[in-house]
Scaffold this motif. Structure first.
Motif, PDB file in Angstrom:
ATOM      1  N   GLY A   1     -19.767  14.574  19.334  1.00 49.47           N
ATOM      2  CA  GLY A   1     -19.164  13.247  19.282  1.00 49.47           C
ATOM      3  C   GLY A   1     -19.816  12.300  20.266  1.00 49.47           C
ATOM      4  O   GLY A   1     -20.001  11.121  19.982  1.00 49.47           O
ATOM      5  N   MET A   2     -20.186  12.844  21.438  1.00 44.92           N
ATOM      6  CA  MET A   2     -20.817  12.024  22.456  1.00 44.92           C
ATOM      7  C   MET A   2     -22.198  11.577  21.986  1.00 44.92           C
ATOM      8  O   MET A   2     -22.607  10.442  22.194  1.00 44.92           O
TER       9      MET A   2
ATOM     10  N   TYR B   1     -26.487   3.905  25.250  1.00 43.50           N
ATOM     11  CA  TYR B   1     -25.833   4.925  26.096  1.00 43.50           C
ATOM     12  C   TYR B   1     -26.489   6.292  25.850  1.00 43.50           C
ATOM     13  O   TYR B   1     -26.835   7.008  26.795  1.00 43.50           O
TER      14      TYR B   1
ATOM     15  N   ARG C   1     -21.898   5.228  14.965  1.00 45.72           N
ATOM     16  CA  ARG C   1     -20.665   4.546  14.546  1.00 45.72           C
ATOM     17  C   ARG C   1     -20.318   3.298  15.336  1.00 45.72           C
ATOM     18  O   ARG C   1     -19.486   2.522  14.940  1.00 45.72           O
ATOM     19  N   TYR C   2     -20.946   3.115  16.510  1.00 46.96           N
ATOM     20  CA  TYR C   2     -20.451   2.070  17.403  1.00 46.96           C
ATOM     21  C   TYR C   2     -21.493   1.034  17.819  1.00 46.96           C
ATOM     22  O   TYR C   2     -21.335   0.386  18.839  1.00 46.96           O
ATOM     23  N   GLY C   3     -22.575   0.910  17.069  1.00 44.58           N
ATOM     24  CA  GLY C   3     -23.515  -0.164  17.357  1.00 44.58           C
ATOM     25  C   GLY C   3     -24.559   0.183  18.405  1.00 44.58           C
ATOM     26  O   GLY C   3     -24.621   1.298  18.928  1.00 44.58           O
TER      27      GLY C   3
ATOM     28  N   ASN D   1     -26.512  -8.864  26.542  1.00 40.94           N
ATOM     29  CA  ASN D   1     -26.629  -7.422  26.721  1.00 40.94           C
ATOM     30  C   ASN D   1     -27.402  -6.782  25.574  1.00 40.94           C
ATOM     31  O   ASN D   1     -28.239  -5.908  25.787  1.00 40.94           O
ATOM     32  N   LYS D   2     -27.077  -7.240  24.342  1.00 38.12           N
ATOM     33  CA  LYS D   2     -27.782  -6.672  23.175  1.00 38.12           C
ATOM     34  C   LYS D   2     -29.281  -6.957  23.267  1.00 38.12           C
ATOM     35  O   LYS D   2     -30.104  -6.072  23.010  1.00 38.12           O
TER      36      LYS D   2
ATOM     37  N   ARG E   1     -28.821   8.629  28.434  1.00 37.39           N
ATOM     38  CA  ARG E   1     -28.522  10.024  28.805  1.00 37.39           C
ATOM     39  C   ARG E   1     -29.717  10.924  28.518  1.00 37.39           C
ATOM     40  O   ARG E   1     -30.117  11.738  29.348  1.00 37.39           O
TER      41      ARG E   1
ATOM     42  N   GLU F   1     -24.946  -0.592  21.516  1.00 34.15           N
ATOM     43  CA  GLU F   1     -24.542  -0.222  22.882  1.00 34.15           C
ATOM     44  C   GLU F   1     -24.389   1.293  23.002  1.00 34.15           C
ATOM     45  O   GLU F   1     -24.764   1.879  24.017  1.00 34.15           O
ATOM     46  N   ARG F   2     -23.848   1.915  21.944  1.00 34.77           N
ATOM     47  CA  ARG F   2     -23.693   3.377  21.971  1.00 34.77           C
ATOM     48  C   ARG F   2     -25.063   4.052  21.851  1.00 34.77           C
ATOM     49  O   ARG F   2     -25.295   5.105  22.447  1.00 34.77           O
TER      50      ARG F   2
ATOM     51  N   MET G   1     -19.747  -7.035  25.094  1.00 31.20           N
ATOM     52  CA  MET G   1     -20.825  -6.629  24.183  1.00 31.20           C
ATOM     53  C   MET G   1     -21.550  -7.884  23.699  1.00 31.20           C
ATOM     54  O   MET G   1     -21.772  -8.075  22.512  1.00 31.20           O
TER      55      MET G   1
END
Lengths: 254, 143
Positions: free
Chosen positions: B12-13, B26, B18-20, B118-119, B30, B22-23, B114
């Motif tokens: 899931g991480m 992220y 699913r979240y654009g 930032n984008k 990582r 920014e995800r 958001m």
């Protein structure tokens, strides 16, 4: 007579827009076993039909055993949070027509223990919410004799009012990638509520709250993925609140 | 009885779809962080080979002169540039800078944190990393 005819025509025209969608509902009962199975139902829907309407239609006519929690049906109580086509949403606030899919899959929210089917246990979220002292901390009150109203300027209200919109639906915690792996993380809901009170000019509990969140499983675990803000149905923007809160701890804000 | 918390876990991480953007950012942050950590450990191992004499050092250097070595170093360049550029954006954002101001939300509730700034920074970080990798490839394979 002519008016009535037109109304009937409009009514029949609207009825003809009815479509069929396949609703896949995750069914599980952790008290019996850990198996989750999906059951599919054909449901007719209109442009305005919400996912909650469709689930309740299934519950009424096709399968009475479907467990779902709901109350207000207007995105105010925060009871019907669930994963709809893989993304946490409020079922009462999501129209089937806007999902643009012939198949709608509903599952319980991730990162919460499942009670049954679509119902999850939100107890831990309420516990972390309470940890943030979600009330005004100060010695005097407005109701003490000889005390005055706690007045604020419109600008002071703007600082926190957005965060007061939280309905505790828990969608943000379900979308958070840190919550997905860290059971001890406070979560975006609690941290955003900490900001709500820290930013309130009437509150005097800032240092107490900052002490609570200044923890390895507290605010420092947020990596600003922003998914919490993207799923919030009330425009709370927890990601912004958390970064603002971190600004206090890092000395960027007073 | 301890109840199953229904955590999404690493899957899931890691699922950035699913979240654009920014995800995605992220997730890339990582992955590049872990990649750079692995590179630094390998780098310490590589440079420590000099303690075993010139022959050991030369044979270790030869590894980086192969096609696989060049591709690996190009990936390291990309990881390093993206992690640095996106890290600068995040340092400001983590202090509450550049993420907008709290305000009364209006439907459809687009989050101010958001925002387009930032984008654009995320896309720029990815673009600069891609350019740096292309430059790295041209230098490494252009010899």
């Amino acid at each position: 007579m002519a008016d009535t005819q037109i109304a009937e025509d409009q009514s029949s025209a609207e009825t003809s827009t009815s479509k069929i969608v396949t609703l896949r509902i995750a069914k599980s009962n952790p008290e019996k076993d850990s198996v989750t199975k999906f059951e599919s139902f054909q449901v007719s829907y209109e442009r305005w039909t919400t996912v909650l309407d469709a689930i309740l239609d299934v519950k009424k006519h096709l399968d009475h055993s479907v467990a779902v929690r709901y109350s207000c049906r207007q995105a105010t109580c925060g009871s019907c949070g669930m994963k709809i086509n893989g993304r946490p949403r409020l079922a009462c606030f999501t129209k089937i027509s806007e999902l643009d899919s012939d198949v709608v899959t509903v599952e319980p929210m991730s990162n919460y223990p499942i009670v049954r089917d679509l119902v999850v246990d939100l107890e831990k979220m309420f516990d972390t919410h309470k940890e943030m002292k979600p009330f005004m901390v100060r010695e005097d009150t407005e109701i003490t004799p000889n005390s005055r109203e706690l007045l604020q300027t419109p600008e002071q209200v703007e600082e926190y009012i957005q965060f007061a919109n939280c309905i505790k639906c828990g969608l943000c915690n379900s979308a958070c990638p840190t919550m997905a792996t860290d059971s001890s993380f406070l979560g975006p809901q609690a941290l955003a509520q900490a900001y709500r009170y820290v930013a309130d000019s009437r509150d005097k509990g800032k240092n107490e709250r900052l002490k609570i969140i200044d923890d390895s499983h507290g605010i420092w675990r947020c990596h600003f993925a922003g998914s919490c803000s993207q799923v919030c149905p009330k425009g709370v923007d927890p990601a912004m609140g958390i970064q603002m809160l971190r600004g206090y701890l890092l000395g960027f804000r007073k | 009885m301890k109840r199953n918390e229904n955590k999404e876990g690493i899957k899931g991480m890691a699922n950035p779809g699913r979240y654009g953007i920014e995800r995605v950012s992220y997730w890339l942050m990582r992955i590049t962080g872990l990649g750079l950590l692995a590179y630094f450990i390998g780098h310490i191992y590589e440079t420590s080979s000099i303690l075993s004499g010139k022959a050991a050092w030369d044979s270790m250097l030869e590894l980086t002169q192969t096609t696989q070595g060049h591709i690996f170093l190009t990936l390291v360049i990309g990881m390093c540039v993206f992690h640095t550029a996106n890290g600068i954006r995040l340092m400001f954002a983590h202090g509450g800078i550049g993420i907008g101001k709290p305000t009364r939300p209006d439907y459809p509730y687009l989050p101010h944190s958001m925002n387009m700034k930032n984008k654009l920074c995320i896309y720029a970080s990815i673009g600069i990393a891609a350019l740096a990798m292309m430059y790295g490839l041209s230098v490494l394979f252009g010899e």
